[in-house]
Design an enzyme around this catalytic site. Sequence first.
Site, short mmCIF file in Angstrom:
data_model
loop_
_atom_site.label_atom_id
_atom_site.label_comp_id
_atom_site.label_asym_id
_atom_site.label_seq_id
_atom_site.Cartn_x
_atom_site.Cartn_y
_atom_site.Cartn_z
N SER A 138 0.83 -1.21 0.00
CA SER A 138 0.00 0.00 0.00
C SER A 138 0.87 1.25 0.00
CB SER A 138 -0.89 0.00 1.24
OG SER A 138 -0.08 0.06 2.39
N CYS A 167 2.83 -6.05 10.10
CA CYS A 167 2.58 -5.13 8.99
C CYS A 167 3.95 -4.70 8.50
CB CYS A 167 1.77 -3.93 9.49
SG CYS A 167 1.75 -2.51 8.35
N1 DGL Z 1 2.01 -2.55 4.90
C1 DGL Z 1 0.73 -3.13 4.99
C2 DGL Z 1 0.74 -4.47 5.71
O1 DGL Z 1 1.74 -5.15 5.74
C3 DGL Z 1 -0.47 -2.33 5.36
C4 DGL Z 1 -0.41 -0.89 5.64
C5 DGL Z 1 -1.76 -0.23 5.37
O2 DGL Z 1 -2.63 -0.26 6.24
O3 DGL Z 1 -1.91 0.27 4.25
O4 DGL Z 1 -0.25 -4.88 6.27
#
Ligand code: DGL
Length: 279
Positions: free
Chosen positions: A16, A193
């Site tokens: 994202s 995340c």
């Molecule tokens: N980097 C993303 C993940 O690993 C999500 C970040 C977002 O909420 O856009 O879940």
Amino acid sequence: MNEAADSTRPIGVFDSGVGGLSVLRALRAELPLERFVYVADNGHAPYGERDDAHVLKRSHAIADYLITSHGIKALVVACNTATAAAIQTLRAAYPELPIVGIEPALKPAAALSKTGVIGVMATRGTLNSEKFRKLLAGLHGAGTFVLQPCDGLADAIERFDTNRIQSLCGEYTQSMGNFGGTTGEMDCLVLGCTHYAFVDSELATLVGNQINLLEGGAPVARQTRRLLDQFRPGTLNQNPASAQSNLPMFYSTGNVNLLESAVQRWLKMNCKTLALHLD
Ligand code: DGL
């Protein structure tokens, strides 16, 4: 397509936003001869606080773009939220393409933990997903998992808003309970995340340096190598000369400058980031 031509095709990576750069860093360390194309979907982020339909639609649009415009030989979904929402339908849509996803490192944490109590920080989308529920159910009896949805944290990291990062990390680690090595305390913290890998030192300061922080970049990179090696013999680039000429290509669907400075800050690389319009 012959194998020589095939081996020079790039590997597509998306998230994202800037979080997937933590996975790209591991991929470049594991596969230094490969070329990568990175898409940050920051014009449609955060994923973790949106519904599945949005994340699904964005994941397919990006995969389609990487396949048709870059002829990628593999796709790495460098986002836990997108993996949870879309990996199954992506695999169904592109059965010929090796696709690697990422999931919170619960299993390695359960194996490592001595107290058996493990903290998990992730997006709301990941924690509410069917895929995560199954992962947790498969670990029944292997440990106690303290789940913390971290609204706003990926966005703060995206903007590199250090005050907000500090206050959200403080708030979330505090509400999870006690960290430490004594019975009942969390001795492992899973960074579920990909954005959170970039605030590991802030988190370590808050929970204590003796707590194991687990993120998934390196295992994903190893899995990408394995998948290409085993199922697509001849597709890994073997030409040592490629190491000099394989700077990744970076695309952003939102603020190009945010991605460019994140690449400089965290990958120590000057790059040209291109704007991408993908609806
Ligand atoms: N980097 C993303 C993940 O690993 C999500 C970040 C977002 O909420 O856009 O879940």
